[in-house]
Design an enzyme around this catalytic site. Structure first.
Site, mmCIF file in Angstrom:
data_model
loop_
_atom_site.group_PDB
_atom_site.id
_atom_site.type_symbol
_atom_site.label_atom_id
_atom_site.label_comp_id
_atom_site.label_asym_id
_atom_site.label_seq_id
_atom_site.Cartn_x
_atom_site.Cartn_y
_atom_site.Cartn_z
ATOM 1 N N PHE C 122 -87.511 27.150 -66.210
ATOM 2 C CA PHE C 122 -86.887 28.442 -66.500
ATOM 3 C C PHE C 122 -85.540 28.109 -67.121
ATOM 4 O O PHE C 122 -84.705 27.483 -66.486
ATOM 5 C CB PHE C 122 -86.718 29.171 -65.173
ATOM 6 C CG PHE C 122 -86.212 30.586 -65.250
ATOM 7 C CD1 PHE C 122 -87.095 31.665 -65.329
ATOM 8 C CD2 PHE C 122 -84.846 30.847 -65.161
ATOM 9 C CE1 PHE C 122 -86.617 32.973 -65.333
ATOM 10 C CE2 PHE C 122 -84.370 32.158 -65.178
ATOM 11 C CZ PHE C 122 -85.260 33.222 -65.255
ATOM 12 N N GLU C 126 -76.716 27.513 -70.588
ATOM 13 C CA GLU C 126 -76.382 26.779 -71.816
ATOM 14 C C GLU C 126 -75.045 26.087 -71.609
ATOM 15 O O GLU C 126 -74.312 26.434 -70.677
ATOM 16 C CB GLU C 126 -76.279 27.768 -72.989
ATOM 17 C CG GLU C 126 -77.608 28.445 -73.276
ATOM 18 C CD GLU C 126 -77.527 29.389 -74.468
ATOM 19 O OE1 GLU C 126 -76.420 29.577 -75.008
ATOM 20 O OE2 GLU C 126 -78.583 29.923 -74.841
ATOM 21 N N SER C 131 -73.052 31.770 -65.901
ATOM 22 C CA SER C 131 -73.136 33.030 -65.179
ATOM 23 C C SER C 131 -73.127 34.255 -66.081
ATOM 24 O O SER C 131 -73.334 35.360 -65.618
ATOM 25 C CB SER C 131 -71.959 33.131 -64.196
ATOM 26 O OG SER C 131 -71.932 31.986 -63.377
ATOM 27 N N ILE C 156 -81.555 22.123 -66.993
ATOM 28 C CA ILE C 156 -82.855 22.767 -66.817
ATOM 29 C C ILE C 156 -83.746 21.909 -65.915
ATOM 30 O O ILE C 156 -84.082 20.772 -66.247
ATOM 31 C CB ILE C 156 -83.540 23.026 -68.182
ATOM 32 C CG1 ILE C 156 -82.594 23.855 -69.074
ATOM 33 C CG2 ILE C 156 -84.880 23.741 -67.980
ATOM 34 C CD1 ILE C 156 -82.050 25.135 -68.435
ATOM 35 N N HIS C 337 -72.058 12.845 -36.096
ATOM 36 C CA HIS C 337 -72.369 11.442 -36.403
ATOM 37 C C HIS C 337 -71.133 10.543 -36.516
ATOM 38 O O HIS C 337 -71.252 9.325 -36.418
ATOM 39 C CB HIS C 337 -73.131 11.331 -37.727
ATOM 40 C CG HIS C 337 -74.576 11.687 -37.648
ATOM 41 N ND1 HIS C 337 -75.021 12.970 -37.480
ATOM 42 C CD2 HIS C 337 -75.705 10.921 -37.715
ATOM 43 C CE1 HIS C 337 -76.354 12.986 -37.454
ATOM 44 N NE2 HIS C 337 -76.783 11.756 -37.586
ATOM 45 N N GLY C 338 -69.985 11.150 -36.800
ATOM 46 C CA GLY C 338 -68.812 10.303 -37.040
ATOM 47 C C GLY C 338 -69.026 9.430 -38.259
ATOM 48 O O GLY C 338 -69.792 9.778 -39.162
ATOM 49 N N GLU C 362 -78.582 28.946 -59.420
ATOM 50 C CA GLU C 362 -79.210 30.273 -59.519
ATOM 51 C C GLU C 362 -78.163 31.361 -59.297
ATOM 52 O O GLU C 362 -78.368 32.309 -58.556
ATOM 53 C CB GLU C 362 -80.399 30.369 -58.572
ATOM 54 C CG GLU C 362 -81.388 29.275 -58.944
ATOM 55 C CD GLU C 362 -82.843 29.570 -58.664
ATOM 56 O OE1 GLU C 362 -83.164 30.679 -58.253
ATOM 57 O OE2 GLU C 362 -83.643 28.672 -58.906
HETATM 58 C C1 LIG Z 1 -79.595 21.414 -59.432
HETATM 59 C C2 LIG Z 1 -79.455 22.435 -60.494
HETATM 60 C C3 LIG Z 1 -80.586 23.049 -61.026
HETATM 61 C C4 LIG Z 1 -80.463 23.980 -62.025
HETATM 62 N N1 LIG Z 1 -81.582 24.494 -62.574
HETATM 63 C C5 LIG Z 1 -81.463 25.386 -63.591
HETATM 64 C C6 LIG Z 1 -82.608 25.893 -64.249
HETATM 65 O O1 LIG Z 1 -83.742 25.520 -63.925
HETATM 66 N N2 LIG Z 1 -82.455 26.805 -65.227
HETATM 67 C C7 LIG Z 1 -81.228 27.224 -65.607
HETATM 68 O O2 LIG Z 1 -81.155 28.045 -66.504
HETATM 69 N N3 LIG Z 1 -80.122 26.737 -65.028
HETATM 70 C C8 LIG Z 1 -80.207 25.824 -64.049
HETATM 71 N N4 LIG Z 1 -79.071 25.307 -63.472
HETATM 72 C C9 LIG Z 1 -77.775 25.798 -63.901
HETATM 73 C C10 LIG Z 1 -77.159 26.776 -62.927
HETATM 74 O O3 LIG Z 1 -77.987 27.868 -62.677
HETATM 75 C C11 LIG Z 1 -75.808 27.234 -63.457
HETATM 76 O O4 LIG Z 1 -75.018 26.096 -63.581
HETATM 77 C C12 LIG Z 1 -75.190 28.208 -62.517
HETATM 78 O O5 LIG Z 1 -75.809 29.458 -62.693
HETATM 79 C C13 LIG Z 1 -73.709 28.357 -62.638
HETATM 80 O O6 LIG Z 1 -73.286 28.340 -63.946
HETATM 81 P P1 LIG Z 1 -71.974 27.509 -64.410
HETATM 82 O O7 LIG Z 1 -72.089 26.187 -63.764
HETATM 83 O O8 LIG Z 1 -71.920 27.562 -65.846
HETATM 84 O O9 LIG Z 1 -70.818 28.289 -63.742
HETATM 85 P P2 LIG Z 1 -69.810 29.318 -64.353
HETATM 86 O O10 LIG Z 1 -70.525 30.532 -64.759
HETATM 87 O O11 LIG Z 1 -68.969 28.648 -65.369
HETATM 88 O O12 LIG Z 1 -68.936 29.611 -63.096
HETATM 89 C C14 LIG Z 1 -67.864 28.762 -62.687
HETATM 90 C C15 LIG Z 1 -66.958 29.525 -61.771
HETATM 91 O O13 LIG Z 1 -66.407 30.635 -62.446
HETATM 92 C C16 LIG Z 1 -66.513 31.833 -61.725
HETATM 93 N N5 LIG Z 1 -67.008 32.918 -62.555
HETATM 94 C C17 LIG Z 1 -67.880 32.854 -63.592
HETATM 95 N N6 LIG Z 1 -68.079 34.065 -64.115
HETATM 96 C C18 LIG Z 1 -67.336 34.933 -63.395
HETATM 97 C C19 LIG Z 1 -67.137 36.316 -63.439
HETATM 98 N N7 LIG Z 1 -67.785 37.095 -64.336
HETATM 99 N N8 LIG Z 1 -66.317 36.853 -62.536
HETATM 100 C C20 LIG Z 1 -65.702 36.100 -61.627
HETATM 101 N N9 LIG Z 1 -65.852 34.780 -61.526
HETATM 102 C C21 LIG Z 1 -66.655 34.208 -62.396
HETATM 103 C C22 LIG Z 1 -67.555 31.550 -60.638
HETATM 104 O O14 LIG Z 1 -67.045 32.016 -59.423
HETATM 105 C C23 LIG Z 1 -67.716 30.078 -60.583
HETATM 106 O O15 LIG Z 1 -67.180 29.562 -59.383
HETATM 107 C C24 LIG Z 1 -79.180 24.358 -62.488
HETATM 108 C C25 LIG Z 1 -78.060 23.751 -61.943
HETATM 109 C C26 LIG Z 1 -78.189 22.779 -60.971
HETATM 110 C C27 LIG Z 1 -76.957 22.112 -60.448
#
Ligand SMILES: Cc1cc2nc3c(=O)[nH]c(=O)nc-3n(C[C@H](O)[C@H](O)[C@H](O)COP(=O)(O)OP(=O)(O)OC[C@H]3O[C@@H](n4cnc5c(N)ncnc54)[C@H](O)[C@@H]3O)c2cc1C
Ligand SMILES: Cc1cc2nc3c(=O)[nH]c(=O)nc-3n(C[C@H](O)[C@H](O)[C@H](O)COP(=O)(O)OP(=O)(O)OC[C@H]3O[C@@H](n4cnc5c(N)ncnc54)[C@H](O)[C@@H]3O)c2cc1C
Lengths: 306, 251, 381
Positions: C122, C126, C131, C156, C337-338, C362
């Site tokens: 999924f 990018e 978010s 991804i 566990h320390g 997510e």
């Molecule tokens: C193990 C893993 C698996 C993943 N699998 C997938 C996958 O299969 N498909 C996929 O599409 N993605 C995947 N991801 C990506 C993941 O879903 C995104 O990284 C995640 O949604 C957060 O996005 P970001 O890191 O860009 O954070 P950002 O959006 O940059 O957020 C960073 C910080 O900014 C703050 N912030 C951001 N926007 C706002 C707002 N509007 N208002 C207030 N605060 C805000 C948030 O509080 C956050 O703490 C995966 C990531 C990991 C680590």
């Protein structure tokens, strides 16, 4: 007064059953031997009134025939308390004979004690987590006692008399008997045991284990997977629920995690040493001495310092 | 040919707790015995390599109706149950009578399989008793089992030897846990289990009466007391020193 | 109200537990070290229908409901966060397809996935957006009767495995995000090296490069401009998996702490004799029980979603609590566990590293809270 009858396919265990019967007050012990004159003579020399059945139609591999023969003798003797050995053959016969005689039956008995007119028996239950004390209340009683629970009796003067029984044509044919993996040992008799488990790296480490056992004047034993899965040692060396229950003076347990199915076989040892690389291994809970170390190093060091 | 596998409902031993040396069964889920699952696997293996219908047979209280789904998920084609509250924890003699009576109600039975011993009591009597009650030949402690026409070739594992025996069917065979590795059922098989055919009888329908007096009486059932020293030693030298003081080495 | 599990539910839980204990747990440390799930584990999961628990039998699923899914995933997550994450991300894609797909798309793409022959992905995130769906830069251009897709997707899950990938891109017809089903490893699809992330090893995380990838029109999911609803709804289902994975980790932390506290000796008695240890064990029990019932309830809710907004809220609040809660539990268990717990020899070290992932994926925790507040405030009006 109860009339006791004993039977085991093995002479040593039959002898133990004579002692067992006497320990709960048997004045006279009747013993059945099937196609085994040597055993008959040995039991007679230990004081039993032996009834020897010589009948080629009875094969030990056909438990139906064995149980039928025992049932007929029991009926003729009016025997009401029948002691069998709780080895596999004995247990297989026990249930069948119990159905023939409509008897209550207990197997795997590790201790018996007379309490008034009851014979109280102890056996492991719930996979070894508990020990149950039970007695048979029905008129006819069958008690299968674990090998080594009793010593052989002293000398006595018994008798051997022939006995005839009728058995049906057998539906079980013995094709072949294979003796087990060559080495025949008796870990239950050993004063000291060096018990190894899956912590052992390879079969090549066994000579050092054997050397240690020898130095301690004992035998090598193992957990179940070492024999049944890895096949590094023969199955008669397994300690535990489906192996042997051992009571050595000293048990050095190396590389064994300590599941209850294993520990039931060693918990009666006088002194237990646990060597495990995991300081939290369950086995440590039941040990007198705990050494957290690689078992291979420990074996090497013990061999060189003993 | 029908292969009947007798399976016992037991408390899940892993979840039985010990409190003040007494086993506590409250809220412990009921499952089929482990070795019974090996017996079932042996039956299913025969079915898969030939032509047989596998019937899981169980006697117990009404919970068995649910518990038996484990067998139906793991390859049994149908279930045959004798249900009565009094059968819960009933003694071997009674259970054997019930099972034998039930087997008589099933047509074309070629093989009746048991685990070598039940998970909770492990007394290993029921298979032998049923064989006698039905007048059938038996082989216990099987570590291998193979059908050959109207006979079975069974390896009986004894303490000091193994016997290969040929037994005429129908016959009773009790199996060891190392005869095979019982399969884990898939989600689909689990969900379809409840839809498989099931025949449920009551105790009087098989014509067995439970005698008022038990033939085996339990005086107590307690966890053994262990008092071990649990002394942690730091080296082999220290260990040898301690064992010498105990008088168990260097005699 | 009946909080007991049915026999079928107990059996699904028991089956997953047996598989996890017999096959996953013994290699869990190796999976963590090598960042690779052995093939026989993937094969075993497939044979047991664990790649398709909640989906319809018509599409190769097991029809075991999201309640069955939650129970199984908890047990798998307890043994290995990486294995659970693989299934969770796969199911996120399948749930979206199952909810929005046409009959043909469901048959074609869900069937091999449910059977575990394929592992689905999924792709929303990018390099420039995690978010914020409005900042998507991947484009879908309609050319004749196909779309041509270009862009880069970051982080991804499962992008390395063959199977379907749900890709979100700005649709040139509407200037809004639409979602497309693409065969991974098709022409124009390429991937980066796996990211070297902190935990949940074995769960593969890669960037995806889409270079003139051609998609037939019928592979658009849910219709034009449905990207945003699909994202919201799909991710809500995805949170069922993420929450279950974290629940499993929580249980693992609790059990590790119990084990250590009752086995580690101080003088001649286990450290559980100390009241401070007992308080920690009590906290772990409280936290596990709370998370458990929230997650089980979410599984039950997912079986019958009538109001996607309300479900999005319940999924968001459950996921937020359960994932943060796992971090707390890993910390408490670590304290039991320390220093030993810091060594990779102890499972708690792995649980600790895995735990911090849940809150960041997510939808980060803050976004979850915005969903919760947003839905609740809107309902109040
Ligand atoms: C193990 C893993 C698996 C993943 N699998 C997938 C996958 O299969 N498909 C996929 O599409 N993605 C995947 N991801 C990506 C993941 O879903 C995104 O990284 C995640 O949604 C957060 O996005 P970001 O890191 O860009 O954070 P950002 O959006 O940059 O957020 C960073 C910080 O900014 C703050 N912030 C951001 N926007 C706002 C707002 N509007 N208002 C207030 N605060 C805000 C948030 O509080 C956050 O703490 C995966 C990531 C990991 C680590
Ligand atoms: C019905 C039934 C009956 C059973 N009957 C028996 C029975 O009679 N006997 C029996 O033994 N089992 C029996 N079992 C199996 C039992 O439950 C356990 O699985 C078995 O005892 C485990 O064997 P183990 O301790 O050798 O192996 P493991 O549990 O794998 O333990 C290996 C141990 O070795 C330690 N170790 C690893 N490397 C090293 C090293 N280099 N140095 C030191 N330590 C190391 C590890 O920390 C671990 O504690 C039975 C099971 C069932 C279901």
């Amino acid at each position: 007064m109860a009339t006791f009858m004993i039977y085991s396919s093995k002479e040593k265990q039959a002898l133990e059953l004579i002692t067992a019967a006497k320990s709960v007050g048997a004045a006279a012990v009747k013993a059945v031997c099937i196609n085994d004159e040597a055993q008959a003579n040995a039991l007679a020399a230990a004081g039993a009134e032996v009834l020897l059945i010589n009948n080629d139609a009875i094969s030990l591999a056909d438990v139906a025939a064995v149980a039928s023969a025992l049932g007929q003798v029991a009926a003729q003797l009016g025997a009401d308390t029948i002691l069998l050995s709780s080895d596999r053959r004995g247990k297989e016969a026990a249930g069948r004979l119990a159905a023939i005689l409509d008897a209550g039956c207990l197997t795997d008995i590790s201790a018996i004690k007379a309490n008034g007119d009851k014979i109280e028996c102890q056996r492991n239950a719930l996979g070894g987590a508990t020990v149950a004390t039970q007695y048979i209340a029905s008129d006819k009683k069958i008690i299968a006692i674990r090998p080594k629970t009793f010593d052989a009796p002293g000398a006595g003067s018994g008798s051997v008399n022939a006995m005839t029984v009728d058995v049906k044509a057998s539906a079980v044919k013995l094709i072949e008997t294979k003796t087990r993996g060559g080495d025949s040992v008796d870990i239950e008799a050993a004063e000291a045991l060096v018990v190894v488990g899956q912590g052992l790296n390879s079969k090549d480490d066994l000579p050092a284990v054997e050397a240690l056992a020898k130095k301690l004047g004992g035998e090598v034993a193992c957990s179940k997977p070492v024999a049944t899965d890895k096949k590094w040692l023969s199955e008669e060396r397994i300690v535990g629920l489906s192996g042997k229950k051992c009571k050595p003076e000293l048990a050095i347990i190396l590389g064994i995690s300590g599941q209850v199915q294993f520990t039931v076989g060693i918990r009666d040892a006088k002194v237990i040493v646990a060597v495990n690389s995991d300081e939290n291994a369950t086995i440590n809970g039941m040990a007198d001495y705990i050494l957290t170390a690689d078992m291979h190093d420990v074996i090497k060091e013990m061999n060189s310092s003993l | 040919m029908n292969i009947v596998v007798a399976m016992k409902q037991v408390p899940d031993l892993q979840q039985v707790r010990i409190r003040n040396r007494e086993p506590v069964f409250t809220d412990v889920p009921l499952v089929l015995g482990n070795i019974d699952k090996n017996a079932l696997e042996a039956a299913v293996a025969i079915k898969e390599s030939g032509d047989a219908n596998v019937i899981a047979l169980s006697a117990g209280n009404e919970d068995v109706e649910d518990t038996i789904k484990e067998a139906l998920a793991a390859g049994a084609d149908e279930a045959f149950l004798v249900l009565d509250d009094k059968l819960n924890g009933a003694e071997s003699g009674v259970v054997a009578q019930v099972l034998a009576a039930a087997v008589k109600k099933i047509d074309d039975v070629g093989l009746i399989l048991f685990g070598e011993g039940s998970g909770d009591n492990y007394s290993g009597q029921v298979g032998s008793r049923v064989a006698e009650l039905l007048g059938l030949p038996q082989v216990a402690y099987a570590s291998a089992l193979e059908l050959k026409g109207d006979k079975a070739l069974v390896t009986r594992s004894l303490e000091d030897c193994t016997e290969i025996v040929e037994v005429t069917l129908p016959a009773v065979v009790t199996v060891l846990s190392d005869i095979n590795e019982a399969r884990i059922p898939s989600v689909t098989q689990i969900l379809k289990a409840g839809k498989k055919p099931k025949e449920v009888l009551e105790l009087d329908e098989v014509g067995v009466k439970i005698p008022p007096a038990a033939s085996v009486v339990t005086v107590s059932n307690l966890a053994p007391e262990t008092e071990r020293k649990r002394i942690v030693v730091k080296s082999v030298a220290e260990l040898i020193q301690s064992l010498t003081t105990e008088g168990v080495i260097g005699r | 109200m009946d909080f007991s599990l049915s026999k079928e539910q107990l059996m699904i839980q028991g089956m997953a537990k047996e598989f996890a204990e017999k096959y996953i747990e013994p290699v869990a440390e190796q999976i963590d070290r090598e960042n690779k799930i052995p093939d026989n584990i993937l094969k075993g999961l497939a044979e047991l229908d664990l790649f398709g628990i909640p989906y319809d039998e018509a599409y190769g699923g097991a029809d075991g409901g999201y309640d069955g899914y939650v129970l199984a995933m908890e047990q798998i997550g307890k043994a290995s966060g990486g294995v659970a994450m693989t299934i969770s991300a796969h199911s996120l894609a399948l749930s979206a397809i199952s909810f929005f797909g046409t009959e043909e798309l469901k048959k074609k793409y869900m069937t091999p996935s449910c059977k575990g022959e394929h592992i689905a992905s999924f792709a929303f995130t990018e390099p420039a957006t995690g978010s914020d769906p409005k900042s998507l830069t991947t484009t879908a251009k309609k050319v004749g009767n196909e779309y041509v897709i270009n862009g880069t997707k970051r982080f991804i899950s499962n992008a390395n495995w063959p199977g379907v990938i749900v890709v979100f891109a700005i649709d040139d017809q509407t200037n809004k995000p639409s979602a497309f089903l693409i065969d991974k490893l098709c022409e124009g699809y390429s991937i980066s090296e796996p990211w070297d992330k902190i935990g949940m090893h074995g769960g593969m995380l890669l960037d995806v490069y889409l270079n003139d990838v051609k998609v037939p029109l019928e592979n658009m999911l849910g219709g034009p401009s449905m990207g945003y609803p699909i994202l919201q709804c799909g991710i809500s289902f995805g949170k069922v998996g993420v929450s279950s994975t974290a629940l499993g980790g929580t249980l693992a932390a609790y059990e590790e702490a119990m084990k250590y506290a009752t086995e580690k000796m101080h003088r001649d008695a286990p450290i559980a004799k100390f009241q401070a240890m007992q308080l920690r064990l009590a906290d772990l029990a409280i936290k596990y029980e709370t998370a458990r019932w929230m997650t089980y309830r979410l599984g039950w809710l997912a079986n019958n979603v009538k109001d996607p907004r309300a479900f999005a809220r319940d999924a968001a609040l459950t996921k937020t609590f359960v994932c943060d809660n796992m971090v707390d539990c890993a910390r408490i268990a670590m304290d039991v566990h320390g220093s030993y717990g810091l060594m990779n020899d102890y499972k708690i070290s792995r649980i600790w590293k895995d735990s911090i992932i849940g809150p960041q994926i997510e939808g980060v925790a803050d976004m979850q809270k915005m969903i919760v507040a947003g839905v609740n405030l809107a309902e109040r009006k």
